[in-house]
Design a protein around this motif. Structure first.
Motif, PDB file in Angstrom:
ATOM      1  N   LEU A   1       0.812  -1.220   0.000  1.00 44.46           N
ATOM      2  CA  LEU A   1       0.000   0.000   0.000  1.00 44.46           C
ATOM      3  C   LEU A   1       0.844   1.268   0.000  1.00 44.46           C
ATOM      4  N   ASP A   2       2.171   1.102   0.015  1.00 41.43           N
ATOM      5  CA  ASP A   2       3.069   2.265   0.128  1.00 41.43           C
ATOM      6  C   ASP A   2       2.772   3.085   1.370  1.00 41.43           C
ATOM      7  N   LEU A   3       2.544   2.392   2.460  1.00 44.41           N
ATOM      8  CA  LEU A   3       2.257   3.084   3.722  1.00 44.41           C
ATOM      9  C   LEU A   3       3.409   2.849   4.694  1.00 44.41           C
ATOM     10  N   PRO A   4       3.551   3.723   5.691  1.00 45.69           N
ATOM     11  CA  PRO A   4       4.509   3.417   6.764  1.00 45.69           C
ATOM     12  C   PRO A   4       4.010   2.176   7.510  1.00 45.69           C
ATOM     13  N   VAL A   5       4.955   1.341   7.959  1.00 45.61           N
ATOM     14  CA  VAL A   5       4.557   0.070   8.553  1.00 45.61           C
ATOM     15  C   VAL A   5       3.704   0.273   9.809  1.00 45.61           C
ATOM     16  N   GLY A   6       3.890   1.406  10.476  1.00 41.11           N
ATOM     17  CA  GLY A   6       3.141   1.695  11.699  1.00 41.11           C
ATOM     18  C   GLY A   6       1.655   1.868  11.467  1.00 41.11           C
ATOM     19  N   MET A   7       1.250   2.051  10.204  1.00 42.91           N
ATOM     20  CA  MET A   7      -0.179   2.225   9.935  1.00 42.91           C
ATOM     21  C   MET A   7      -0.900   0.901   9.744  1.00 42.91           C
ATOM     22  N   VAL A   8      -0.170  -0.189   9.827  1.00 45.84           N
ATOM     23  CA  VAL A   8      -0.792  -1.503   9.645  1.00 45.84           C
ATOM     24  C   VAL A   8      -0.604  -2.329  10.919  1.00 45.84           C
ATOM     25  N   SER A   9      -1.653  -2.939  11.388  1.00 43.02           N
ATOM     26  CA  SER A   9      -1.544  -3.766  12.596  1.00 43.02           C
ATOM     27  C   SER A   9      -2.318  -5.065  12.397  1.00 43.02           C
ATOM     28  N   CYS A  10      -2.153  -5.976  13.344  1.00 43.38           N
ATOM     29  CA  CYS A  10      -2.860  -7.257  13.272  1.00 43.38           C
ATOM     30  C   CYS A  10      -3.904  -7.323  14.376  1.00 43.38           C
ATOM     31  N   ARG A  11      -5.089  -7.767  14.024  1.00 42.74           N
ATOM     32  CA  ARG A  11      -6.108  -8.016  15.029  1.00 42.74           C
ATOM     33  C   ARG A  11      -5.780  -9.328  15.744  1.00 42.74           C
ATOM     34  N   THR A  12      -6.099  -9.386  17.029  1.00 39.87           N
ATOM     35  CA  THR A  12      -5.880 -10.625  17.776  1.00 39.87           C
ATOM     36  C   THR A  12      -6.601 -11.776  17.091  1.00 39.87           C
ATOM     37  N   PRO A  13      -5.906 -12.868  16.816  1.00 37.90           N
ATOM     38  CA  PRO A  13      -6.585 -13.988  16.158  1.00 37.90           C
ATOM     39  C   PRO A  13      -7.704 -14.560  17.027  1.00 37.90           C
ATOM     40  N   ASN A  14      -8.910 -14.365  16.580  1.00 40.51           N
ATOM     41  CA  ASN A  14     -10.099 -14.833  17.272  1.00 40.51           C
ATOM     42  C   ASN A  14     -11.017 -15.401  16.202  1.00 40.51           C
ATOM     43  N   THR A  15     -11.439 -16.652  16.394  1.00 37.26           N
ATOM     44  CA  THR A  15     -12.159 -17.333  15.314  1.00 37.26           C
ATOM     45  C   THR A  15     -13.467 -16.649  14.959  1.00 37.26           C
ATOM     46  N   ALA A  16     -13.983 -15.808  15.853  1.00 33.42           N
ATOM     47  CA  ALA A  16     -15.238 -15.124  15.558  1.00 33.42           C
ATOM     48  C   ALA A  16     -15.000 -13.820  14.797  1.00 33.42           C
ATOM     49  N   GLU A  17     -13.736 -13.412  14.705  1.00 36.04           N
ATOM     50  CA  GLU A  17     -13.485 -12.061  14.187  1.00 36.04           C
ATOM     51  C   GLU A  17     -12.519 -11.981  13.009  1.00 36.04           C
ATOM     52  N   VAL A  18     -11.805 -13.077  12.743  1.00 39.48           N
ATOM     53  CA  VAL A  18     -10.802 -12.993  11.667  1.00 39.48           C
ATOM     54  C   VAL A  18     -11.070 -14.057  10.614  1.00 39.48           C
ATOM     55  N   ALA A  19     -10.418 -13.881   9.460  1.00 37.28           N
ATOM     56  CA  ALA A  19     -10.552 -14.871   8.386  1.00 37.28           C
ATOM     57  C   ALA A  19      -9.699 -16.085   8.713  1.00 37.28           C
ATOM     58  N   ASP A  20     -10.160 -17.237   8.234  1.00 36.79           N
ATOM     59  CA  ASP A  20      -9.407 -18.477   8.469  1.00 36.79           C
ATOM     60  C   ASP A  20      -8.277 -18.571   7.440  1.00 36.79           C
ATOM     61  N   SER A  21      -7.115 -18.105   7.863  1.00 34.16           N
ATOM     62  CA  SER A  21      -5.963 -18.109   6.952  1.00 34.16           C
ATOM     63  C   SER A  21      -5.163 -19.394   7.086  1.00 34.16           C
ATOM     64  N   GLY A  22      -5.749 -20.381   7.751  1.00 35.34           N
ATOM     65  CA  GLY A  22      -5.053 -21.663   7.911  1.00 35.34           C
ATOM     66  C   GLY A  22      -4.165 -21.641   9.129  1.00 35.34           C
ATOM     67  N   PRO A  23      -3.620 -22.792   9.466  1.00 40.00           N
ATOM     68  CA  PRO A  23      -2.796 -22.897  10.667  1.00 40.00           C
ATOM     69  C   PRO A  23      -1.429 -22.245  10.490  1.00 40.00           C
ATOM     70  N   THR A  24      -0.836 -21.879  11.615  1.00 38.11           N
ATOM     71  CA  THR A  24       0.490 -21.256  11.575  1.00 38.11           C
ATOM     72  C   THR A  24       1.538 -22.347  11.673  1.00 38.11           C
ATOM     73  N   VAL A  25       1.791 -22.970  10.535  1.00 38.73           N
ATOM     74  CA  VAL A  25       2.668 -24.133  10.468  1.00 38.73           C
ATOM     75  C   VAL A  25       3.275 -24.173   9.064  1.00 38.73           C
ATOM     76  N   ALA A  26       4.194 -25.093   8.863  1.00 43.13           N
ATOM     77  CA  ALA A  26       4.663 -25.442   7.525  1.00 43.13           C
ATOM     78  C   ALA A  26       5.326 -24.291   6.777  1.00 43.13           C
ATOM     79  N   SER A  27       5.916 -23.366   7.498  1.00 45.44           N
ATOM     80  CA  SER A  27       6.623 -22.247   6.851  1.00 45.44           C
ATOM     81  C   SER A  27       5.733 -21.529   5.843  1.00 45.44           C
ATOM     82  N   ARG A  28       4.434 -21.454   6.137  1.00 42.99           N
ATOM     83  CA  ARG A  28       3.503 -20.964   5.137  1.00 42.99           C
ATOM     84  C   ARG A  28       3.008 -19.544   5.384  1.00 42.99           C
TER      85      ARG A  28
END
Lengths: 268, 711
Positions: free
Chosen positions: B477-504
């Motif tokens: 987005l050509d933005l400073p990195v400080g303008m982007v953050s991560c929401r706490t992973p909560n199954t009711a609130e975030v997309a299912d991006s798969g498990p945090t495994v497999a160097s993926r």
């Protein structure tokens, strides 16, 4: 569980008379483990507050080390480094800085672990221990205090001090473990060589530390032959083979250490 | 602005350093502590459970399998593992009952007043006993999964040399700093799970089966995982859920270190038989590999670990005939599971030791033998498709060999010293059709102030997700990195991006996030400056367009995979490594010190160089521990010494300075997480073989093993 905090020696000896099975809290670095293995322990007597059990002092040709002296106090004491360099070298391999800040000389002895670093070094240094009870004080050679694996002959007594002859002549100390630091000794060898001849002991080489007298006599006689040293070691040492190491490894490394000690220049 | 490739400071660094970050056990809590009553035997039937009548159990919450409203099955790949044992136990430590009480002391006392009688049967404690069918534990043959694959046909050429060797690798403990911890919050009949985990959606799925309804699952800051928090948290979350539901109060379960080491998942032990045929130059003509891994008492993830074993078993070497026969077997030991590398460290130890053994057999240099077997444009891997990475692999190998001075040191070794090499790859992302089955999705949300929030299930567990993913989105987005953050992973609130495994995470999730960010950028139209960006955001928000932008995984068209034939691209892409170790053997105590370590990696574009170097250093440390000192002894199916005083991990003074290099940084970002765990054990073992001229085929190579070899 009954926790009692003593403020002077008289109190401790009186409490020991009353609760002979109590666990004395000294540095307490091993107390939690002790309690796990002795769940029947009902009484803890905390002796940390006893000023008379602290401090290192030179008394003629001997050094008196109070039972509550910590491993770091040993390590950083100029007197110990100058007059008992083997003991300082041993303290330097002991646990971590945090453990050395708490662990005490008396605790290391009374714990009577076959792997205790300090005890083996003190045996080689011909240390004696002062024991106190309601009946008064007595002093015995440290080597005679033990009666086997994790067993002492303390009888309603506490160790008040260790007295160590100042080192003369050459010395060797080495400890083998899995890594550089935070090791429980798989093998250690403490050796001194002076006008009185060789004095040798080691950790994890028997149920409790003893002088390796066959080996001492052999070396005092000027016999440095490999086979003879091996035979003498096998006579003196009785290491267990278990989870932490093998009997063969312990004996072989002890032999290697003795050879290394003998190959080092005398002026140390 | 280009923040990808910059060593942005970790967003969680300060809170971890100053202790303000709240892990599960630090969260405010007014409720009950949970405890697990476990099997004392390795195999047998539960005859009776007796609650001592002299003890008052009235204030203790007690849960057994009859309290389960849904299914008593922790469904991972199969449903063979119960949450709580019913009639039969299959390993020491298998959960039978759950207890909860406000006082931990009272819990301990209560546990001491429960007696379980068993009809004990002879347990199966080794892979050999399992294959010999000492007891029938699973199916007809005790095999959870078998994979057979053949590529090419056996060589007709005569006069070839042959070599057969067996290598073994042991259990390994993940030794994360924070033990397994789970908190179940009770709110008016509803339960929410918060805890230490890698895969919130795995936990959600497991709980859905257990509870018969969807339960909200939230990841708490996680003090390390290394795979140990991939599958196991589903179980402990189930225990917390069951107790919480029955008690109607919050319940927290935090394992102590002993419980964690003794009963949670480990790296699979392996037995690897390599049979090779090669000519006088060391050129491979045939490679037959037989792999057996110990799955423990339940299937869990073993089939997938086994698939990775198969796909990495031959390395990337050029060989006309490759045959791999592999199986994961059942034993009466606690189930083994995921651990950084996931099957690859085992077999890469095998193939890389074997390449050195071929060199030794012929009296050639191991570097020369590897060079002669490097793949080319026409080389085909174990699953039958061309090795696309051949040019990058050659470049990596040649650079590492030249810059490390390998040949000169190998030809003139100093006394008690040796040098060793491992050349290896790691498939990034899920194996086979895994990624298309996961069909991961991501979401980013535009806030009114122009900041962007990433909403994915991928978690921070020490590896830098909270920093790297914002870097990728900010870059797009050509933005400073400080303008982007991560929401706490909560199954009711975030997309299912798969498990945090497999160097993926960076490769798959990062790529999807960049796509989502591209959609947002298109929606905003042109902006060149921060002011123009804010104006564009204001305009866009006023227009009433959607504020969330997503992307979903689509299998690249050139990827093909046939699971039945085990044919095709096992992975979308591979990270590559060439690691070189120099060791010194102490002639007095036989301790092996790694005195130098050079880690050459090719993982494409590096998102955050300092964090990436840290990943490599940590992986190398873990690999050196695997090679030399980490040893878990089982006695009759029980971990003999479940303490860190005896499970010796290397510490900073035990490690050399690790020289980390990244090559090939112009390509797309590939996975890095697991690669550095794969190579060190073989490099170290090969160096030791070079130093002493003895074979070291079984890990760990303890001083006792070296002493034996020196007799």
């Amino acid at each position: 569980m009954n926790y009692l905090r003593a403020t002077n020696l008289g109190e401790v000896t009186a409490l020991l008379e009353e609760y002979p099975e109590a666990l004395l809290l000294c540095g307490s670095t091993d107390a939690a483990l002790q309690l796990r293995h002795r769940p029947e322990t009902a009484t803890l007597i905390d002796i940390h507050a006893l000023e008379e059990l602290k401090g290192v002092s030179a008394e003629g040709d001997r050094m008196r080390i109070g039972t509550l002296v910590t491993l770091n106090e040993l390590l950083y004491s100029d007197a110990v480094r100058e007059s008992l360099p083997l003991l300082a070298a041993c303290a330097d391999t002991f646990g971590s800085h945090q453990i050395r800040n708490l662990a005490t000389v008396g605790g290391n002895i009374a714990n009577a672990s076959p792997a205790a670093d300090l005890t083996a070094a003190l045996v080689a240094l011909e240390a004696s221990v002062t024991l106190a009870s309601q009946d008064g004080e007595r002093s015995v050679p440290l080597e005679t205090l033990f009666c086997g694996y994790k067993c002492t002959k303390l009888d309603h007594e506490l160790i008040t001090a260790v007295t160590v002859p100042l080192q003369t002549g050459s010395w060797y100390y080495r400890k083998a473990g899995m890594r550089e630091r935070l090791n429980i000794a798989k093998v250690s060898i403490a050796l001194t060589h002076g006008s009185g001849g060789f004095r040798i002991s080691g950790a994890s080489l028997g149920p409790s530390p003893v002088r390796f007298r066959t080996l001492e006599a052999l070396l005092d006689g000027g016999v440095y032959d490999d086979a003879a040293i091996k035979a003498a070691l096998e006579n003196d040492a009785d290491p267990s083979g278990g989870y932490r190491s093998t009997k063969a490894y312990r004996l072989r490394v002890a032999f290697n250490m003795i050879k290394e000690a003998l190959s080092q220049p005398e002026e140390r | 602005m280009g923040v990808v490739g910059e060593s942005v400071v970790r967003v969680d660094a300060a809170s971890k350093a100053d202790g303000t970050l709240r892990y599960t056990d630090d969260l405010p809590f007014e409720g009950l502590y949970g405890a697990v009553v476990r099997s004392e035997i390795a195999y047998g039937k539960i005859r009776a459970i007796t609650f001592d009548a002299s003890f008052d159990f009235s204030d203790i919450i007690i849960v057994d399998h009859r309290d389960i409203e849904g299914r008593n099955a922790n469904v991972v790949l199969t449903d063979d593992q119960p949450f709580l044992a019913e009639a039969r136990v299959r390993h020491i430590g298998e959960p039978i009952l759950l207890l909860a009480h406000r006082s931990k002391r009272r819990l301990r006392e209560a546990m001491a007043h429960i007696t379980i009688d068993y009809d004990a049967q002879e347990p199966v404690l080794s892979m050999e006993e399992s294959l010999a069918l000492k007891q029938r534990l699973y199916g007809e043959d005790n095999v959870f999964k078998a994979i057979h694959t053949v590529k090419g046909s056996p060589p007709q050429k005569t006069g070839l040399f042959s070599l057969e060797k067996t290598y073994t690798t042991p259990h390994q403990e993940q030794a994360y700093l924070e033990p397994q911890s789970m908190l179940a919050r009770y709110d008016g009949g509803r339960v929410k799970i918060i805890g230490s985990m890698q895969c919130p959606f795995f936990v959600e799925a497991a709980l859905e089966g257990l509870a018969g309804e969807k339960i909200e699952v939230e990841q708490a800051p996680t003090g390390g995982g290394f795979g140990g928090k991939e599958d196991y948290p589903s179980l402990i979350a189930g225990y917390a859920y069951l107790l919480c539901k029955k008690a109607g109060q919050d319940v927290k379960i935090v394992y102590d270190r002993e419980e964690d080491i003794a009963y949670t998942t480990k790296r699979h032990p392996s037995k690897l038989r390599y049979r090779s045929r090669f000519d006088a130059t060391g050129k491979l003509h045939a490679l037959e590999v037989d792999v057996t891994i110990d799955g423990g008492a339940y299937v869990t993830l073993s089939p997938v670990v086994l698939a990775r074993c198969v796909l990495h078993a031959a390395g990337f070497y050029d060989c006309g005939y490759i045959r791999v026969d592999a199986r994961a077997v059942a034993t009466n030991t606690p189930p083994n599971g995921a651990f950084r590398g996931f099957g690859a460290p085992q077999v890469l130890f095998g193939i890389e030791r074997h390449m050195d053994d071929i060199a030794r057999h012929l009296g050639l240099s191991p570097a020369a033998v590897r060079e002669g077997n490097l793949p080319g444009a026409g080389s085909v891997g174990v699953s039958g498709v061309p090795i696309a990475e051949y040019a990058r692999l050659r470049d990596l190998f040649e650079t590492a060999r030249r810059e490390s001075g390998f040949d000169a040191i190998y030809d003139a070794p100093a006394p008690n010293r040796g040098i060793g090499m491992a050349l290896f790859m790691h498939g990034a992302g899920y194996t086979g059709v895994g990624e298309s089955m996961l069909a991961s999705s991501v979401s980013i949300a535009l806030e009114a102030d122009g900041s962007v929030e990433i909403r994915v299930g991928s978690v921070e567990m020490g590896q830098g997700t909270l920093t790297a993913l914002p870097q990728i989105v900010a870059d797009a987005l050509d933005l400073p990195v400080g303008m982007v953050s991560c929401r706490t992973p909560n199954t009711a609130e975030v997309a299912d991006s798969g498990p945090t495994v497999a160097s993926r995470t960076v490769m798959i999730v990062g790529r999807l996030l960049a796509q989502a960010a591209g959609k947002l950028k298109t929606a905003l139209g042109d902006y060149g400056t921060p002011d123009a960006y804010r104006a564009a955001v204001a305009r866009y928000c006023k227009s009433g367009g959607p504020l969330q932008f997503g992307a979903s995984y689509e299998q690249p068209a050139d990827i093909l995979w046939d699971e039945d034939l085990f044919y095709g691209n096992g992975y979308e892409a591979y990270g590559l490594g060439c690691y070189i170790a120099e060791v010194e053997v102490d002639p007095v105590d036989y301790r092996v010190r790694v005195v130098r370590f050079d880690a050459y990696n090719d993982v494409g574009q590096v998102v955050n160089p300092v964090m990436a170097e840290g990943q490599v250093e940590g992986g190398v440390a873990q690999g050196i521990g695997y090679a030399l000192c980490e040893r878990l002894v089982y006695e009759a199916g029980r971990v003999y010494s479940p303490h860190l005083s005896d499970y010796t991990l290397p510490m900073a003074p035990d490690l050399p300075e690790i020289a980390v290099r990244f090559l090939g940084t112009d390509g797309p970002s590939l996975g890095l997480g697991e690669l550095p765990m794969d190579g060190p054990s073989a490099a170290v073992a090969n160096a030791l073989v070079h130093a002493l001229g003895s074979a070291f085929d079984a890990l760990p190579i303890t001083p006792e093993a070296v002493e034996e070899a020196c007799r």
